[in-house]
Design an enzyme around this catalytic site. Structure first.
Site, PDB file in Angstrom:
ATOM      1  N   THR A  70     -52.417 -14.506  -6.158  1.00  0.00           N
ATOM      2  CA  THR A  70     -53.241 -13.868  -5.123  1.00  0.00           C
ATOM      3  C   THR A  70     -52.404 -13.711  -3.861  1.00  0.00           C
ATOM      4  O   THR A  70     -52.379 -12.637  -3.246  1.00  0.00           O
ATOM      5  CB  THR A  70     -54.510 -14.713  -4.845  1.00  0.00           C
ATOM      6  OG1 THR A  70     -55.324 -14.681  -6.020  1.00  0.00           O
ATOM      7  CG2 THR A  70     -55.291 -14.173  -3.666  1.00  0.00           C
ATOM      8  N   ASN A 153     -56.094  -7.820 -16.764  1.00  0.00           N
ATOM      9  CA  ASN A 153     -56.595  -9.165 -17.082  1.00  0.00           C
ATOM     10  C   ASN A 153     -57.928  -9.152 -17.819  1.00  0.00           C
ATOM     11  O   ASN A 153     -58.285 -10.135 -18.455  1.00  0.00           O
ATOM     12  CB  ASN A 153     -56.707 -10.017 -15.815  1.00  0.00           C
ATOM     13  CG  ASN A 153     -57.521  -9.352 -14.725  1.00  0.00           C
ATOM     14  OD1 ASN A 153     -57.295  -8.190 -14.401  1.00  0.00           O
ATOM     15  ND2 ASN A 153     -58.482 -10.059 -14.166  1.00  0.00           N
ATOM     16  N   GLN A 181     -50.424 -11.195 -16.016  1.00  0.00           N
ATOM     17  CA  GLN A 181     -50.894 -11.328 -17.401  1.00  0.00           C
ATOM     18  C   GLN A 181     -49.801 -10.975 -18.409  1.00  0.00           C
ATOM     19  O   GLN A 181     -49.914 -11.308 -19.587  1.00  0.00           O
ATOM     20  CB  GLN A 181     -52.129 -10.439 -17.635  1.00  0.00           C
ATOM     21  CG  GLN A 181     -53.343 -10.849 -16.823  1.00  0.00           C
ATOM     22  CD  GLN A 181     -53.955 -12.176 -17.293  1.00  0.00           C
ATOM     23  OE1 GLN A 181     -53.717 -12.634 -18.415  1.00  0.00           O
ATOM     24  NE2 GLN A 181     -54.724 -12.804 -16.426  1.00  0.00           N
ATOM     25  N   HIS A 201     -50.046 -20.623 -13.539  1.00  0.00           N
ATOM     26  CA  HIS A 201     -51.038 -21.179 -14.478  1.00  0.00           C
ATOM     27  C   HIS A 201     -51.348 -20.285 -15.663  1.00  0.00           C
ATOM     28  O   HIS A 201     -52.144 -20.656 -16.522  1.00  0.00           O
ATOM     29  CB  HIS A 201     -52.323 -21.578 -13.735  1.00  0.00           C
ATOM     30  CG  HIS A 201     -53.098 -20.476 -13.085  1.00  0.00           C
ATOM     31  ND1 HIS A 201     -54.394 -20.215 -13.416  1.00  0.00           N
ATOM     32  CD2 HIS A 201     -52.775 -19.607 -12.118  1.00  0.00           C
ATOM     33  CE1 HIS A 201     -54.845 -19.213 -12.664  1.00  0.00           C
ATOM     34  NE2 HIS A 201     -53.876 -18.837 -11.865  1.00  0.00           N
ATOM     35  N   THR A 237     -43.326 -25.335   4.259  1.00  0.00           N
ATOM     36  CA  THR A 237     -42.532 -26.169   3.353  1.00  0.00           C
ATOM     37  C   THR A 237     -42.915 -25.832   1.917  1.00  0.00           C
ATOM     38  O   THR A 237     -44.095 -25.770   1.583  1.00  0.00           O
ATOM     39  CB  THR A 237     -42.785 -27.666   3.646  1.00  0.00           C
ATOM     40  OG1 THR A 237     -42.454 -27.903   5.006  1.00  0.00           O
ATOM     41  CG2 THR A 237     -41.944 -28.550   2.739  1.00  0.00           C
ATOM     42  N   CYS A 325     -62.733 -14.467 -11.635  1.00  0.00           N
ATOM     43  CA  CYS A 325     -63.242 -14.223 -10.276  1.00  0.00           C
ATOM     44  C   CYS A 325     -64.601 -13.555 -10.348  1.00  0.00           C
ATOM     45  O   CYS A 325     -65.508 -13.881  -9.592  1.00  0.00           O
ATOM     46  CB  CYS A 325     -62.307 -13.309  -9.511  1.00  0.00           C
ATOM     47  SG  CYS A 325     -60.607 -13.766  -9.690  1.00  0.00           S
TER      48      CYS A 325
HETATM   49  N1  PLP Z   1     -53.418 -10.770 -10.859  1.00  0.00           N
HETATM   50  C1  PLP Z   1     -53.905 -10.861 -12.104  1.00  0.00           C
HETATM   51  C2  PLP Z   1     -53.729  -9.710 -13.043  1.00  0.00           C
HETATM   52  C3  PLP Z   1     -54.574 -12.013 -12.521  1.00  0.00           C
HETATM   53  O1  PLP Z   1     -55.062 -12.083 -13.758  1.00  0.00           O
HETATM   54  C4  PLP Z   1     -54.713 -13.093 -11.600  1.00  0.00           C
HETATM   55  C5  PLP Z   1     -55.426 -14.329 -11.986  1.00  0.00           C
HETATM   56  O2  PLP Z   1     -56.383 -14.345 -12.683  1.00  0.00           O
HETATM   57  C6  PLP Z   1     -54.188 -12.955 -10.310  1.00  0.00           C
HETATM   58  C7  PLP Z   1     -53.548 -11.779  -9.983  1.00  0.00           C
HETATM   59  C8  PLP Z   1     -54.337 -14.045  -9.287  1.00  0.00           C
HETATM   60  O3  PLP Z   1     -53.554 -15.158  -9.591  1.00  0.00           O
HETATM   61  P1  PLP Z   1     -53.828 -16.578  -8.949  1.00  0.00           P
HETATM   62  O4  PLP Z   1     -54.940 -17.165  -9.749  1.00  0.00           O
HETATM   63  O5  PLP Z   1     -52.535 -17.323  -9.125  1.00  0.00           O
HETATM   64  O6  PLP Z   1     -54.166 -16.419  -7.531  1.00  0.00           O
END
Ligand code: PLP
Length: 379
Positions: A70, A153, A181, A201, A237, A325
């Protein structure tokens, strides 16, 4: 429990945990400190940076460690557009698609609302594919950035990144690829992208660490100001344990990529075939073949997706209704709506996402899907 929500998050790999542990113990120094304790940690951070750069085909100095994708997406989209605005004095124009992750869509919305940046969300076809011609048609003389997701995603559709970057390269328009992804399934080097976002993750590193890899020639205004870490592109940091873990995870994901993609794609295909055979109302969303090896997403017209998820969980199968989300919101998925799926049908969607290490016969999962749909339908 059968966990089929790896597109949302997966477990930390043991190799990653082992590599991180020293940095949660004895190797605690601040990488910016000018003493041996700090320099030891700085060395590990730079090693992690080199390893990430090698996988994405960029230079170590191009790698910016962030708190996740993000932040990486926010930094790419806002950072490039604001740098252009400061350079030219004009708000400029940003191009993206209607099926991007919320972190991209909200960033372009912010640019529009606060800085008056013009935004074009280019349409995709019914399978979620962005055509190079559609992208070319959206570019303007004042376009300062194109941001596209490598693999979606929710539906798993994979874009032809090289064909898309071939459109922007002659015009010297920076191209940002949200590769979150795609990591561990598709090649990350050689796409032609100028910037690439990744999240720990999704590849066996912890939540809360990510990368924006961005070529040094692309001017970037930071979002976070302070001590000037990460070559002044991201103050604060660094999360050294996270960066070290991320590098190990990415390297392993790249080494195992070809095997994982072939094995999991075969499982996924068997799963899709069996769901279709057993559930007449199942309709696969996304591109039939140009899709992530681990992703199978369906709509089940007339049957609530949320109700199916609950039934599946009772049968020991954990999946999701789309992006984590959007999960829990009553809004239909913006991705499915952009493909032309009717909002009431979009609300029947369920996404199954296998991990890179998935093995075994997917038939029992497909049978649990059939039983769950039947249970909801019979109410
Ligand atoms: N972009 C895509 C395509 C994602 O699938 C995700 C997470 O689900 C993100 C961005 C955001 O990643 P993060 O969870 O590390 O903020």
């Amino acid at each position: 429990m059968l966990y089929l929500d790896h597109a949302a998050s997966g477990p930390v790999r043991p190799e990653v945990r082992a590599a991180m542990l020293p940095f949660l113990g004895d190797r605690f120094g601040n990488p910016s400190s000018h003493h041996t304790v700090g320099e030891d940690v700085a060395g590990a951070l730079e090693d992690a940076r080199r390893r990430v750069a090698a996988v994405v085909g960029m230079r170590p100095g191009d790698v910016v460690f962030t708190s996740g994708a993000t932040e990486a997406n926010n930094l790419a989209v806002k950072g490039v557009a604001v740098a252009a605005l400061l350079r030219t004095g004009r708000p400029g124009h940003v191009v993206t698609t209607a099926i991007e992750h919320e972190s991209v869509l909200s960033s372009v919305e912010y640019l529009h609302r606060v800085h008056g940046v013009a935004v074009t969300q280019v349409g995709v076809d019914r399978d979620g594919v962005l055509s190079p011609a559609a992208l070319a048609g959206a570019l303007r003389e004042d376009t300062v950035l194109v941001s596209v997701g490598y693999a979606n995603n929710e539906i798993g559709t994979v874009q032809d990144a090289a064909a898309l970057t071939a459109v922007t390269a002659p015009a010297r328009i920076p191209f940002h690829l949200d590769a979150v992804q795609a990591a561990g399934w598709l090649p990350l080097a050689g796409t032609g992208a100028d910037a690439l976002s990744l999240a720990g993750h999704k590849i066996g590193a912890p939540q809360g660490v990510g990368v924006l890899a961005i070529r040094g020639r692309v001017p970037l205004e930071p979002l976070l100001h302070g001590g000037g870490q990460e070559r002044d592109r991201r103050s604060g940091t660094q999360n050294v344990a996270g960066a070290v873990g991320f590098a190990v995870a990415l390297e392993l994901a790249e080494q195992e990529r070809a095997d994982a993609a072939a094995r999991v794609a075969a499982m996924r295909d068997a799963f899709i075939d069996r769901v279709r055979e057993r559930v007449p109302e199942a309709s696969l969303t996304g591109h039939p073949s140009r899709r992530l090896p681990g992703t199978a997403s369906f709509t089940f017209e007339g049957v609530s997706g949320e109700a199916i998820l609950l039934e599946l969980e009772r049968r020991g199968v954990v999946s999701s209704s789309g992006s984590a989300c959007a999960a829990g919101s009553d809004e239909p998925s913006h991705v499915l709506v952009a493909l032309g799926v009717a909002p009431e049908v979009a609300q029947t969607s369920v996404r199954f996402s296998f991990g890179h290490h998935a093995v075994g016969d997917p038939a029992p999962i497909a049978d649990a899907v059939a039983a769950s749909v039947a249970a909801v339908r019979s109410r």
